[in-house]
Design an enzyme around this catalytic site. Structure first.
Site, short mmCIF file in Angstrom:
data_model
loop_
_atom_site.label_atom_id
_atom_site.label_comp_id
_atom_site.label_asym_id
_atom_site.label_seq_id
_atom_site.Cartn_x
_atom_site.Cartn_y
_atom_site.Cartn_z
N HIS A 1 -3.02 7.88 1.60
CA HIS A 1 -3.62 6.36 1.60
C HIS A 1 -4.83 5.92 2.26
O HIS A 1 -5.05 5.72 3.42
CB HIS A 1 -2.40 5.04 2.08
CG HIS A 1 -3.04 3.94 1.31
ND1 HIS A 1 -3.45 3.37 0.88
CD2 HIS A 1 -2.92 2.87 2.41
CE1 HIS A 1 -4.11 1.91 0.38
NE2 HIS A 1 -3.72 1.57 1.94
N ASN B 1 -10.43 0.24 -0.11
CA ASN B 1 -8.42 -0.10 -0.43
C ASN B 1 -7.93 -0.19 -1.62
O ASN B 1 -8.50 -1.66 -1.92
CB ASN B 1 -8.30 -0.80 0.83
CG ASN B 1 -6.65 -0.82 0.68
OD1 ASN B 1 -5.99 -0.08 -0.27
ND2 ASN B 1 -6.06 -0.97 2.23
N CYS C 1 1.12 -0.91 0.07
CA CYS C 1 -0.12 -0.52 -0.29
C CYS C 1 0.56 0.86 -0.71
O CYS C 1 0.16 2.66 -0.08
CB CYS C 1 -0.56 0.32 1.03
SG CYS C 1 -2.54 -1.53 1.00
N1 ACO Z 1 -18.82 -7.91 8.76
C1 ACO Z 1 -18.90 -8.49 10.46
N2 ACO Z 1 -18.27 -8.31 11.68
C2 ACO Z 1 -17.56 -8.79 11.04
C3 ACO Z 1 -16.83 -7.98 9.56
C4 ACO Z 1 -17.04 -7.53 8.79
N3 ACO Z 1 -16.92 -8.14 7.83
N4 ACO Z 1 -14.98 -8.06 9.69
C5 ACO Z 1 -15.01 -8.67 11.67
N5 ACO Z 1 -15.87 -8.58 12.41
C6 ACO Z 1 -16.20 -8.81 13.97
C7 ACO Z 1 -14.82 -9.86 13.87
O1 ACO Z 1 -14.80 -11.21 14.07
C8 ACO Z 1 -15.52 -9.02 15.82
O2 ACO Z 1 -15.89 -9.99 16.20
P1 ACO Z 1 -16.29 -10.64 17.46
O3 ACO Z 1 -16.26 -9.52 18.85
O4 ACO Z 1 -17.46 -11.50 17.89
O5 ACO Z 1 -14.84 -11.67 17.46
C9 ACO Z 1 -16.11 -8.00 16.10
O6 ACO Z 1 -16.30 -7.42 14.59
C10 ACO Z 1 -14.77 -6.96 15.62
O7 ACO Z 1 -13.87 -7.66 15.39
P2 ACO Z 1 -12.46 -6.64 15.18
O8 ACO Z 1 -11.04 -7.16 14.09
O9 ACO Z 1 -11.98 -6.35 16.56
O10 ACO Z 1 -12.85 -4.98 14.19
P3 ACO Z 1 -11.87 -3.42 13.86
O11 ACO Z 1 -12.93 -2.44 14.72
O12 ACO Z 1 -10.83 -3.59 13.83
O13 ACO Z 1 -12.30 -3.64 12.76
C11 ACO Z 1 -11.05 -4.08 10.45
C12 ACO Z 1 -11.41 -4.36 11.46
C13 ACO Z 1 -11.49 -2.35 9.92
C14 ACO Z 1 -9.84 -4.57 9.75
C15 ACO Z 1 -9.52 -2.27 11.22
O14 ACO Z 1 -9.04 -3.13 12.60
C16 ACO Z 1 -9.28 -1.49 10.46
O15 ACO Z 1 -9.18 -1.38 9.78
N6 ACO Z 1 -7.60 -2.32 10.62
C17 ACO Z 1 -6.51 -1.92 9.51
C18 ACO Z 1 -6.41 -2.51 8.22
C19 ACO Z 1 -5.67 -1.92 7.38
O16 ACO Z 1 -6.41 -0.29 7.25
N7 ACO Z 1 -5.41 -2.35 6.29
C20 ACO Z 1 -4.57 -1.93 5.09
C21 ACO Z 1 -3.51 -1.97 5.35
S1 ACO Z 1 -2.74 -1.81 3.93
C22 ACO Z 1 -2.04 -3.03 2.71
O17 ACO Z 1 -0.99 -3.01 2.52
C23 ACO Z 1 -2.86 -3.95 3.17
#
Ligand code: ACO
Length: 324
Positions: free
Chosen positions: A251, A281, A114
């Site tokens: 990004h 993304n 990214c």
């Molecule tokens: N729909 C519904 N529920 C979901 C989903 C979904 N798509 N995905 C996860 N959940 C659930 C999980 O299972 C979890 O359930 P539980 O509490 O029963 O265990 C709950 O939602 C919370 O999950 P978390 O992973 O803690 O959610 P979070 O608030 O951290 O959000 C996210 C997740 C959006 C991925 C966030 O952590 C994030 O944006 N992280 C950064 C990701 C990023 O920027 N990546 C790109 C990097 S760049 C590259 O090089 C690719």
């Protein structure tokens, strides 16, 4: 006199097919509200069957060349950032070079996931400032839909496909921060964090392409820590301060990461170019896609200070400060 790389033109391309959160919710256990609340994403573009990263890159490049008012024959170098190349080799950059009808110059890919566009911009700027190239086509192009596990709701809802490109051109400045062009670049990486964001395949390990794997919450924490600090570092190197920023073009991974970074820089939200809602993304493509949108709709204008910043797998992260 100091040689600078100015942005002479920019362009973009998005595949026709738009996939909404509701469409995803029909196939996996997720909801529009969860995705919007956690990420700000409403929809993403997905490449058609057979449409390759080079096809997206070619369309964005043609758009950028037209915007710059030059032809492919004027380009000395193509630097293409991607983590989803058409083939293991040759580089997607050389495929684009051939499609543009170029038989001179040099073309190669840069792999920083990214952060790829910021890395590629820095590489191109160095070639221009050293006098080794006058016109460089810098491309960010991805088909992340091909490396997603569409049964993994924690990752597949986050990404989309697309491409963006800029033409960087050598121009003399007086060496001050009022010069037009790239004023500074800062790059970092820390390979210790491999397991937090990676693809579980590759030619030398599994002889397969693999799927993206991510510890989302951990990536989130690192992103908010690193992005504001690398922006400050790049602004310092350019002799500018956060107050001088007209447009932050980050990004586009997650609206919450972007807003937190802006808050740490004490910037108001109305100076952020945000496209994550309709692009999701798109990895290395997200910055040039957002930049092109903000230039075309008249937000970014001559003289503006534009800061690009990104973080991605590796981890890699970086920022560039540009006077438009
Ligand atoms: N729909 C519904 N529920 C979901 C989903 C979904 N798509 N995905 C996860 N959940 C659930 C999980 O299972 C979890 O359930 P539980 O509490 O029963 O265990 C709950 O939602 C919370 O999950 P978390 O992973 O803690 O959610 P979070 O608030 O951290 O959000 C996210 C997740 C959006 C991925 C966030 O952590 C994030 O944006 N992280 C950064 C990701 C990023 O920027 N990546 C790109 C990097 S760049 C590259 O090089 C690719």
């Amino acid at each position: 006199m100091v040689r600078r790389s100015i942005v002479a033109g920019c362009g973009s391309y998005l595949p026709e097919r738009i996939v909404t959160n509701d469409e995803l919710a029909k196939k996996i256990d997720t909801s529009h509200d969860w995705i919007v609340q956690r990420t700000g994403i409403h929809s993403r573009h997905i490449a058609a069957d057979g449409q390759k990263t080079s096809d997206l890159a070619l369309a964005a490049s043609q758009d950028a060349l037209q915007d710059a008012g030059i032809g492919a024959e004027d380009i000395d170098m193509i630097v293409l950032a991607t983590a989803t190349p058409d083939e293991t080799f040759p580089s997607t950059a050389t495929t684009v070079q051939a499609a543009l009808g170029m038989t001179r110059g040099a073309a190669f890919d840069v792999q920083a996931v990214c952060s790829g566009f910021v890395y590629a911009t820095n590489v191109a700027d160095n070639f221009i400032r050293l006098g080794q190239a006058d016109n460089v086509l810098v491309i960010g192009a991805e088909t992340f839909s091909r490396i997603l596990d569409w049964n993994d709701r924690t990752t597949c809802v986050l990404f989309g496909d697309g491409a963006g490109a800029v033409v960087l051109q050598g121009q003399d400045g007086d060496g001050s921060s009022t010069d037009r062009g790239i004023l500074s670049n800062c790059l970092h990486s820390d390979g210790q964090h491999h397991d937090l964001l990676y693809v579980d395949g590759g030619p030398s390990s599994t002889q397969s392409v693999g799927f993206l794997r991510m510890e989302g919450p951990e990536v989130f924490k690192h992103a908010v820590r690193n992005l504001a600090s690398v922006c400050s570092e790049a602004l310092d190197a350019a002799g500018l301060a956060a107050d001088d920023i007209n447009w932050l073009v980050p990004h586009q991974a997650n609206q919450r990461i972007i807003s937190t970074t802006a808050r740490k820089l004490k910037m108001s939200e109305d100076k952020i170019v945000m496209t994550v809602d309709h692009h999701a993304n798109t990895s290395a493509a997200s910055i040039p896609l957002a930049l092109t949108e903000a230039v075309r709709d008249g937000r970014v204008t001559a003289g503006d200070v534009v800061v690009l910043e990104a973080m991605g797998g590796g981890f890699t992260w970086g920022a560039s400060v540009i006077r438009w």
